[in-house]
Design an enzyme around this catalytic site. Structure first.
Site, mmCIF file in Angstrom:
data_model
loop_
_atom_site.group_PDB
_atom_site.id
_atom_site.type_symbol
_atom_site.label_atom_id
_atom_site.label_comp_id
_atom_site.label_asym_id
_atom_site.label_seq_id
_atom_site.Cartn_x
_atom_site.Cartn_y
_atom_site.Cartn_z
ATOM 1 N N VAL A 1 -8.412 -4.816 0.309
ATOM 2 C CA VAL A 1 -7.471 -5.851 -0.143
ATOM 3 C C VAL A 1 -7.410 -7.042 0.816
ATOM 4 O O VAL A 1 -6.987 -8.133 0.443
ATOM 5 C CB VAL A 1 -6.038 -5.297 -0.378
ATOM 6 N N GLY B 1 -4.453 1.223 -2.901
ATOM 7 C CA GLY B 1 -3.946 2.318 -2.058
ATOM 8 C C GLY B 1 -3.835 3.598 -2.850
ATOM 9 O O GLY B 1 -2.975 4.448 -2.587
ATOM 10 N N ALA B 2 -4.731 3.746 -3.855
ATOM 11 C CA ALA B 2 -4.618 4.842 -4.833
ATOM 12 C C ALA B 2 -4.851 6.220 -4.218
ATOM 13 O O ALA B 2 -4.417 7.234 -4.770
ATOM 14 C CB ALA B 2 -5.614 4.610 -5.973
ATOM 15 N N ASN C 1 0.036 -1.565 -3.973
ATOM 16 C CA ASN C 1 0.629 -0.436 -3.254
ATOM 17 C C ASN C 1 -0.011 -0.213 -1.887
ATOM 18 O O ASN C 1 0.603 0.399 -1.015
ATOM 19 C CB ASN C 1 0.481 0.812 -4.152
ATOM 20 N N ILE D 1 10.774 8.300 2.006
ATOM 21 C CA ILE D 1 9.988 9.036 1.011
ATOM 22 C C ILE D 1 9.162 10.125 1.698
ATOM 23 O O ILE D 1 8.429 9.851 2.654
ATOM 24 C CB ILE D 1 9.049 8.087 0.229
ATOM 25 N N TYR E 1 5.582 -4.628 10.347
ATOM 26 C CA TYR E 1 5.803 -4.029 9.020
ATOM 27 C C TYR E 1 6.987 -4.661 8.255
ATOM 28 O O TYR E 1 6.814 -5.103 7.111
ATOM 29 C CB TYR E 1 5.974 -2.515 9.189
ATOM 30 N N THR F 1 6.249 -8.175 6.983
ATOM 31 C CA THR F 1 5.334 -8.245 5.837
ATOM 32 C C THR F 1 6.048 -7.850 4.547
ATOM 33 O O THR F 1 5.754 -8.376 3.477
ATOM 34 C CB THR F 1 4.109 -7.318 6.015
ATOM 35 N N LYS F 2 7.006 -6.919 4.657
ATOM 36 C CA LYS F 2 7.667 -6.443 3.435
ATOM 37 C C LYS F 2 8.704 -7.456 2.939
ATOM 38 O O LYS F 2 8.843 -7.662 1.736
ATOM 39 C CB LYS F 2 8.291 -5.064 3.674
HETATM 40 N N1 NAD Z 1 5.869 6.734 2.303
HETATM 41 C C1 NAD Z 1 6.965 6.052 2.535
HETATM 42 O O1 NAD Z 1 7.957 6.591 3.057
HETATM 43 C C2 NAD Z 1 7.082 4.594 2.188
HETATM 44 C C3 NAD Z 1 8.334 3.978 2.302
HETATM 45 C C4 NAD Z 1 8.443 2.626 2.009
HETATM 46 C C5 NAD Z 1 7.342 1.911 1.562
HETATM 47 N N2 NAD Z 1 6.121 2.522 1.461
HETATM 48 C C6 NAD Z 1 4.991 1.716 1.001
HETATM 49 O O2 NAD Z 1 4.338 2.398 -0.038
HETATM 50 C C7 NAD Z 1 2.966 2.030 -0.069
HETATM 51 C C8 NAD Z 1 2.101 3.288 -0.105
HETATM 52 O O3 NAD Z 1 2.310 4.009 1.099
HETATM 53 P P1 NAD Z 1 2.025 5.561 1.297
HETATM 54 O O4 NAD Z 1 3.214 6.135 1.951
HETATM 55 O O5 NAD Z 1 1.515 6.163 0.042
HETATM 56 O O6 NAD Z 1 0.910 5.465 2.436
HETATM 57 P P2 NAD Z 1 -0.525 6.128 2.535
HETATM 58 O O7 NAD Z 1 -0.978 5.842 3.940
HETATM 59 O O8 NAD Z 1 -0.501 7.547 2.069
HETATM 60 O O9 NAD Z 1 -1.379 5.275 1.492
HETATM 61 C C9 NAD Z 1 -1.783 3.948 1.712
HETATM 62 C C10 NAD Z 1 -3.164 3.794 1.108
HETATM 63 O O10 NAD Z 1 -3.561 2.416 1.259
HETATM 64 C C11 NAD Z 1 -4.950 2.399 1.573
HETATM 65 N N3 NAD Z 1 -5.304 1.154 2.258
HETATM 66 C C12 NAD Z 1 -4.980 0.788 3.520
HETATM 67 N N4 NAD Z 1 -5.543 -0.394 3.815
HETATM 68 C C13 NAD Z 1 -6.234 -0.783 2.714
HETATM 69 C C14 NAD Z 1 -7.036 -1.910 2.410
HETATM 70 N N5 NAD Z 1 -7.259 -2.868 3.331
HETATM 71 N N6 NAD Z 1 -7.601 -2.007 1.195
HETATM 72 C C15 NAD Z 1 -7.420 -1.026 0.263
HETATM 73 N N7 NAD Z 1 -6.670 0.075 0.492
HETATM 74 C C16 NAD Z 1 -6.084 0.193 1.716
HETATM 75 C C17 NAD Z 1 -5.133 3.610 2.504
HETATM 76 O O11 NAD Z 1 -6.497 3.995 2.599
HETATM 77 C C18 NAD Z 1 -4.233 4.649 1.841
HETATM 78 O O12 NAD Z 1 -4.933 5.432 0.909
HETATM 79 C C19 NAD Z 1 2.726 1.158 1.173
HETATM 80 O O13 NAD Z 1 2.723 -0.192 0.803
HETATM 81 C C20 NAD Z 1 3.919 1.470 2.050
HETATM 82 O O14 NAD Z 1 4.240 0.418 2.908
HETATM 83 C C21 NAD Z 1 5.961 3.843 1.751
#
Ligand code: NAD
Length: 247
Positions: free
Chosen positions: A55, A8-9, A78, A177, A144, A147-148
């Site tokens: 993934v 998820g970079a 991530n 966030i 969601y 899964t978490k």
């Molecule tokens: N942003 C928040 O407020 C928040 C809060 C709690 C948890 N999270 C967790 O943090 C992590 C990152 O989230 P984010 O906010 O940066 O979201 P984001 O949507 O900006 O980034 C997620 C990335 O994962 C990639 N992705 C999705 N499916 C994929 C797959 N099958 N294979 C490979 N890559 C894949 C996407 O293309 C995207 O670049 C997630 O696991 C999310 O659940 C985020």
């Protein structure tokens, strides 16, 4: 230099995690679904190479590990998605996609990485990005939260089974966030204000708050921390009593 893999970079948290690792003695494999998304991150950073992999797909992850030069010292699971909606309105395909990505995807990336670490007797660390939904499920976000909390349970199980190989496994649970998937939500000034005020520290979190915790958990300073979930939320999941009406 140590080898890190971050899935998820290309997303909000993924970019900050890759940045902080690449600035702190890690060679980073920036992995996302499409190469253009991985490159959005790697183009801006040193010591970072872009990779495309899904993934959800075991074959895709096996071929990813074959392409990366070194066996990982650090894996950050991530990548994650959310499909909003109440359970009664959820399409089964959306529910399944969230489980396949967040839970099964993290399992595939971690186990394929750990097999290689064990084979080469390489000690290291795996960090799974969960959410405050793993502790207190919020309604309206379909599978969601399931899964978490499942990913936190998997974190503990992997830590128990892989501790003997010197592989530490921990989770980080971000709160509200102001980045990535939540950014559009917080663009509404009313939501931004009310959510910020609900947090004991009176602010939203940043992607750097999460990246700093990744860096700590990956470091020698955290070498006895295992099977834990560090909640990075400004205190919000413990704030129920603070919000009750008072006379
Ligand atoms: N942003 C928040 O407020 C928040 C809060 C709690 C948890 N999270 C967790 O943090 C992590 C990152 O989230 P984010 O906010 O940066 O979201 P984001 O949507 O900006 O980034 C997620 C990335 O994962 C990639 N992705 C999705 N499916 C994929 C797959 N099958 N294979 C490979 N890559 C894949 C996407 O293309 C995207 O670049 C997630 O696991 C999310 O659940 C985020």
């Amino acid at each position: 230099m140590k080898q890190a893999i971050v899935t998820g970079a290309g997303g909000g948290l993924g970019f900050s995690i890759c940045k902080s690792l690449s600035e702190n003695n890690f060679s980073v494999a920036a992995v996302d679904l499409n190469l253009t998304d991985s490159e959005k991150t790697s183009d801006k950073l040193n010591n970072t190479k872009p990779y495309a992999a899904d993934v959800r797909d075991e074959e895709s992850i096996i071929s990813l590990y074959e392409k990366i030069d070194n066996t990982p010292d650090l894996i950050v699971n991530n990548a994650g998605i959310a499909r909003f909606g109440k359970l009664l309105d959820q399409k089964l395909s959306d529910f399944q996609d969230v489980v396949q990505t967040n839970l099964i995807g993290s399992f595939i990336v971690a186990t394929e990485g750990a097999k290689r670490m064990v084979k080469e007797d390489k000690k290291g660390s795996i960090i799974n990005i969960t959410s405050v939904h793993s502790v207190n499920p919020g309604p309206g976000v379909g599978a969601y939260p399931i899964t978490k909390s499942g990913l936190y349970s998997l974190t503990k199980l992997m830590a128990l089974e892989w501790g003997e190989y010197g592989i530490r496994v921990n989770a980080i649970a971000p709160g509200f966030i102001d980045s990535g998937m939540s950014k559009p939500f917080f663009e509404n000034p009313k939501v931004r204000k009310s959510r910020g005020k609900a947090v004991p520290l009176q602010r939203l979190g940043s992607a750097d708050d999460i990246a700093n915790t990744v860096l700590f958990l990956a470091s020698e300073e955290a070498s006895y921390i295992n099977a834990n979930e560090i909640v990075v939320d400004g205190g919000v999941i413990h704030s129920v009593l603070m919000h009750l009406p008072r006379d």
